[in-house]
Design a protein around this motif. Structure first.
Motif, PDB file in Angstrom:
ATOM      1  N   VAL A  30       0.977  -1.254  -0.019  1.00 25.42           N
ATOM      2  CA  VAL A  30       0.056   0.172   0.059  1.00 25.42           C
ATOM      3  C   VAL A  30       0.994   1.367  -0.011  1.00 25.42           C
ATOM      4  O   VAL A  30       0.586   2.093  -0.867  1.00 25.42           O
ATOM      5  N   GLY A  31       2.106   1.366   0.664  1.00 27.07           N
ATOM      6  CA  GLY A  31       2.691   2.205   0.780  1.00 27.07           C
ATOM      7  C   GLY A  31       3.548   2.773  -0.574  1.00 27.07           C
ATOM      8  O   GLY A  31       3.684   3.883  -0.750  1.00 27.07           O
ATOM      9  N   LYS A  32       3.485   1.556  -1.364  1.00 29.18           N
ATOM     10  CA  LYS A  32       4.096   1.985  -2.648  1.00 29.18           C
ATOM     11  C   LYS A  32       3.311   2.037  -3.649  1.00 29.18           C
ATOM     12  O   LYS A  32       3.513   1.528  -4.933  1.00 29.18           O
ATOM     13  N   ARG A  33       1.921   2.292  -3.364  1.00 27.41           N
ATOM     14  CA  ARG A  33       0.963   2.426  -4.620  1.00 27.41           C
ATOM     15  C   ARG A  33       1.001   2.884  -5.642  1.00 27.41           C
ATOM     16  O   ARG A  33       0.658   2.826  -6.970  1.00 27.41           O
ATOM     17  N   MET A  34       1.832   4.236  -5.517  1.00 28.28           N
ATOM     18  CA  MET A  34       2.099   5.046  -6.658  1.00 28.28           C
ATOM     19  C   MET A  34       2.686   4.346  -7.901  1.00 28.28           C
ATOM     20  O   MET A  34       2.656   4.431  -9.127  1.00 28.28           O
ATOM     21  N   ILE A  35       3.745   3.505  -7.699  1.00 29.33           N
ATOM     22  CA  ILE A  35       4.315   2.626  -8.238  1.00 29.33           C
ATOM     23  C   ILE A  35       3.646   1.755  -9.185  1.00 29.33           C
ATOM     24  O   ILE A  35       3.556   1.364 -10.274  1.00 29.33           O
ATOM     25  N   TRP A  36       2.696   1.129  -8.473  1.00 31.03           N
ATOM     26  CA  TRP A  36       1.795   0.042  -9.010  1.00 31.03           C
ATOM     27  C   TRP A  36       0.530   0.828  -9.907  1.00 31.03           C
ATOM     28  O   TRP A  36       0.482   0.304 -10.943  1.00 31.03           O
ATOM     29  N   TYR A  37       0.207   1.785  -9.442  1.00 29.43           N
ATOM     30  CA  TYR A  37      -0.628   2.679 -10.251  1.00 29.43           C
ATOM     31  C   TYR A  37       0.014   2.992 -11.659  1.00 29.43           C
ATOM     32  O   TYR A  37      -0.698   2.891 -12.611  1.00 29.43           O
ATOM     33  N   GLY A  38       1.342   3.525 -11.457  1.00 32.21           N
ATOM     34  CA  GLY A  38       2.045   3.864 -12.727  1.00 32.21           C
ATOM     35  C   GLY A  38       2.100   2.646 -13.740  1.00 32.21           C
ATOM     36  O   GLY A  38       1.748   2.666 -14.974  1.00 32.21           O
ATOM     37  N   VAL A  39       2.618   1.478 -12.934  1.00 32.06           N
ATOM     38  CA  VAL A  39       2.566   0.282 -14.067  1.00 32.06           C
ATOM     39  C   VAL A  39       1.200  -0.162 -14.417  1.00 32.06           C
ATOM     40  O   VAL A  39       0.902  -0.462 -15.887  1.00 32.06           O
ATOM     41  N   SER A  40       0.252   0.087 -13.801  1.00 30.57           N
ATOM     42  CA  SER A  40      -1.186  -0.460 -14.471  1.00 30.57           C
ATOM     43  C   SER A  40      -1.355   0.424 -15.363  1.00 30.57           C
ATOM     44  O   SER A  40      -2.055  -0.152 -16.265  1.00 30.57           O
ATOM     45  N   ILE A  41      -1.395   1.787 -15.204  1.00 29.59           N
ATOM     46  CA  ILE A  41      -1.892   2.568 -16.361  1.00 29.59           C
ATOM     47  C   ILE A  41      -1.061   2.642 -17.694  1.00 29.59           C
ATOM     48  O   ILE A  41      -1.456   2.457 -18.617  1.00 29.59           O
ATOM     49  N   LEU A  42       0.306   2.125 -17.538  1.00 37.90           N
ATOM     50  CA  LEU A  42       1.247   1.926 -18.784  1.00 37.90           C
ATOM     51  C   LEU A  42       0.738   0.574 -19.355  1.00 37.90           C
ATOM     52  O   LEU A  42       0.630   0.662 -20.666  1.00 37.90           O
ATOM     53  N   ILE A  43       0.378  -0.447 -18.518  1.00 32.88           N
ATOM     54  CA  ILE A  43       0.061  -1.662 -19.371  1.00 32.88           C
ATOM     55  C   ILE A  43      -1.556  -1.267 -20.052  1.00 32.88           C
ATOM     56  O   ILE A  43      -1.707  -1.710 -21.204  1.00 32.88           O
ATOM     57  N   THR A  44      -2.403  -0.656 -19.205  1.00 32.43           N
ATOM     58  CA  THR A  44      -3.861  -0.418 -19.615  1.00 32.43           C
ATOM     59  C   THR A  44      -3.725   0.227 -21.234  1.00 32.43           C
ATOM     60  O   THR A  44      -4.387   0.135 -22.077  1.00 32.43           O
ATOM     61  N   SER A  88      -4.329  -7.461 -10.024  1.00 33.37           N
ATOM     62  CA  SER A  88      -5.181  -6.149  -9.375  1.00 33.37           C
ATOM     63  C   SER A  88      -5.621  -6.445  -8.118  1.00 33.37           C
ATOM     64  O   SER A  88      -5.616  -5.197  -7.392  1.00 33.37           O
ATOM     65  N   SER A  89      -5.669  -7.558  -7.511  1.00 30.62           N
ATOM     66  CA  SER A  89      -6.415  -7.807  -5.976  1.00 30.62           C
ATOM     67  C   SER A  89      -5.125  -7.297  -5.241  1.00 30.62           C
ATOM     68  O   SER A  89      -5.358  -6.809  -4.125  1.00 30.62           O
ATOM     69  N   ILE A  90      -3.988  -7.526  -5.571  1.00 33.86           N
ATOM     70  CA  ILE A  90      -2.727  -7.200  -4.807  1.00 33.86           C
ATOM     71  C   ILE A  90      -2.389  -5.688  -4.797  1.00 33.86           C
ATOM     72  O   ILE A  90      -2.477  -5.085  -3.973  1.00 33.86           O
ATOM     73  N   PHE A  91      -2.272  -5.331  -6.171  1.00 31.38           N
ATOM     74  CA  PHE A  91      -1.792  -4.067  -6.524  1.00 31.38           C
ATOM     75  C   PHE A  91      -2.754  -2.679  -6.832  1.00 31.38           C
ATOM     76  O   PHE A  91      -2.126  -1.682  -6.623  1.00 31.38           O
ATOM     77  N   ILE A  92      -3.931  -3.064  -6.995  1.00 31.56           N
ATOM     78  CA  ILE A  92      -4.931  -2.345  -7.522  1.00 31.56           C
ATOM     79  C   ILE A  92      -6.134  -2.150  -6.432  1.00 31.56           C
ATOM     80  O   ILE A  92      -6.239  -1.091  -5.771  1.00 31.56           O
ATOM     81  N   ALA A  93      -6.733  -3.137  -6.113  1.00 30.05           N
ATOM     82  CA  ALA A  93      -7.901  -3.013  -5.457  1.00 30.05           C
ATOM     83  C   ALA A  93      -7.722  -2.344  -3.958  1.00 30.05           C
ATOM     84  O   ALA A  93      -8.271  -1.509  -3.463  1.00 30.05           O
ATOM     85  N   THR A  94      -6.933  -3.153  -3.103  1.00 33.57           N
ATOM     86  CA  THR A  94      -6.592  -2.988  -1.577  1.00 33.57           C
ATOM     87  C   THR A  94      -5.921  -1.392  -1.752  1.00 33.57           C
ATOM     88  O   THR A  94      -6.477  -0.660  -1.000  1.00 33.57           O
ATOM     89  N   PRO A  95      -4.948  -1.284  -2.536  1.00 39.90           N
ATOM     90  CA  PRO A  95      -4.404   0.142  -2.545  1.00 39.90           C
ATOM     91  C   PRO A  95      -5.480   1.236  -2.703  1.00 39.90           C
ATOM     92  O   PRO A  95      -5.447   2.312  -2.088  1.00 39.90           O
ATOM     93  N   LEU A  96      -6.558   1.225  -3.801  1.00 38.89           N
ATOM     94  CA  LEU A  96      -7.401   2.065  -4.105  1.00 38.89           C
ATOM     95  C   LEU A  96      -8.380   2.142  -2.826  1.00 38.89           C
ATOM     96  O   LEU A  96      -8.808   3.341  -2.458  1.00 38.89           O
ATOM     97  N   VAL A  97      -8.804   1.122  -2.035  1.00 39.06           N
ATOM     98  CA  VAL A  97      -9.661   1.137  -0.931  1.00 39.06           C
ATOM     99  C   VAL A  97      -8.848   2.016   0.223  1.00 39.06           C
ATOM    100  O   VAL A  97      -9.352   2.915   0.700  1.00 39.06           O
TER     101      VAL A  97
END
Length: 370
Positions: free
Chosen positions: A21-35, A289-298
């Motif tokens: 959760v603390g490094k969520r901005m990294i995961w958001y960036g990776v997900s946006i790039l893939i999307t 997404s369950s690890i790197f997207i959903a929980t950090p978004l919550v």
């Protein structure tokens, strides 16, 4: 106990952990790039729609000695359209030709019988109209819309609206990536693909709901304590179910990988690719997404709640006060993130900032001797 099992137990007890959760901005960036890559691939290449959606003819031949490549050349010369030829075993062939009408289909059937040296009456030709595929597509979109509405309503009732929103975003993320990879790879989209896409919806939500359930239990009466913020408790819940999520995903991916790489790749059963690719990509994207997207978004949405903001201020103030006291003044020996170092089963001490699980476990054998 195996190494993975031991690691899972230590994660569950909070002896080790990773700050997802603390490094969520990294995961958001990776997900946006893939999307974005998936959307660009979909826009540039488009989907390779199957005959069920474009219309055409499907011809099944009896046993013949003609190879798949020779049959493809013969069909393309006779029809003037690209053709898909698949071997069905025992020398039989299945031929798909798109964008042809009844008159063209009869002409192709006659010429193909001469090229393959078989009786024309033994060729089974089924004409597929594009309206049938359009009906399937419309029903699939309707089913997808109803499913998403029901998911949002259920999660909002069982958990809360923030979790419902996060799960919906993760679900859209998984579907977008799966469809984009279909466009980039060029696999044919058939009704089997639609079935695979609808199937992964449940798998995509499985791990997410497991984490949300643990987070709901762990965050009860959260405002009555001053040790952890909501994001830290979310991270604890995520780490406690991490190995379980990995195990269930790997077990689900193994048979699907067999269908995709062995059945569709080595054995040449192209019809298996329709459903196996969507399942493989969807399952992997759902675990991610369950690890790197959903929980950090919550955690992001929840931290905007005034009560969680006030809790965070109290937690930080408490930690600053304890840091000023220090261990020599009777203050707790907590790390910079407010976590108390814990002894592991092996006698080692886990890093203070990495601890995301429960508090120090009772040590066996330290009771008073009688």
């Amino acid at each position: 106990m195996s190494r993975l099992g031991s690691m899972g137990a230590r994660l569950y007890r909070g002896e080790v952990g990773y700050d997802f959760v603390g490094k969520r901005m990294i995961w958001y960036g990776v997900s946006i790039l893939i999307t974005i890559t998936a959307i660009v691939g979909l826009a540039v290449q488009g989907l390779n729609m199957g005959i069920e959606f474009k219309g055409g003819v499907v011809i099944t031949t009896p046993r013949t000695s003609v190879s798949v490549d020779d049959a493809r050349h013969a069909v393309e010369e006779a029809s003037g359209h690209p053709a898909i030829v698949q071997g069905l075993g025992d020398g039989e062939l299945r031929i798909q030709i798109s964008d042809v009408d009844t008159a063209e289909a009869n002409k192709i059937k006659t010429e193909l019988a001469d090229d393959l040296k078989v009786d024309e009456n033994q060729l089974n030709a089924d004409l597929v109209g594009p309206s049938w595929g359009e009906q399937i597509a419309n029903k699939a979109w309707t089913g997808l819309g109803i499913f998403m509405v029901l998911v949002v309503v259920y999660l909002a009732i069982a958990f809360e609206w923030r979790m419902a929103v996060a799960a919906l975003i993760a679900l859209i993320h998984d579907l977008t990536i799966t469809v984009g990879i279909y466009a980039l790879v060029g696999f044919e989209v058939t009704p089997g693909t639609v079935i695979g896409l609808l199937t992964i919806l449940g798998y995509s939500l499985y791990d997410t709901v497991v984490v949300f359930d643990g987070l709901k239990e762990a965050s009860k009466d959260i405002t009555k304590q001053t040790r952890w913020t909501y994001s830290e408790i979310a991270n604890r819940s995520l780490n406690s179910t991490l190995v379980r999520s990995i195990n269930t995903t790997v077990v689900a991916l193994l048979p699907v990988a067999g269908l995709l790489f062995i059945g569709g790749g080595f054995l040449g059963a192209g019809m298996l690719n329709d459903i196996s690719l969507s399942l493989f990509v969807g399952l992997a994207a759902g675990a991610y997404s369950s690890i790197f997207i959903a929980t950090p978004l919550v955690a992001d949405l929840k931290e905007r709640d005034p009560r969680m903001k006030a809790l965070k201020k109290r937690v930080l103030a408490k930690r600053a006060q304890d840091a000023e006291k220090g261990p020599s003044d009777g203050g707790p020996t907590e790390g910079p993130d407010g976590y108390e170092p814990q002894d592991t089963e092996d006698g080692d001490t886990a890093p203070a900032g990495a601890v995301v699980g429960q508090r120090r476990q009772p040590t066996r054998g330290r009771g008073k001797r009688r």
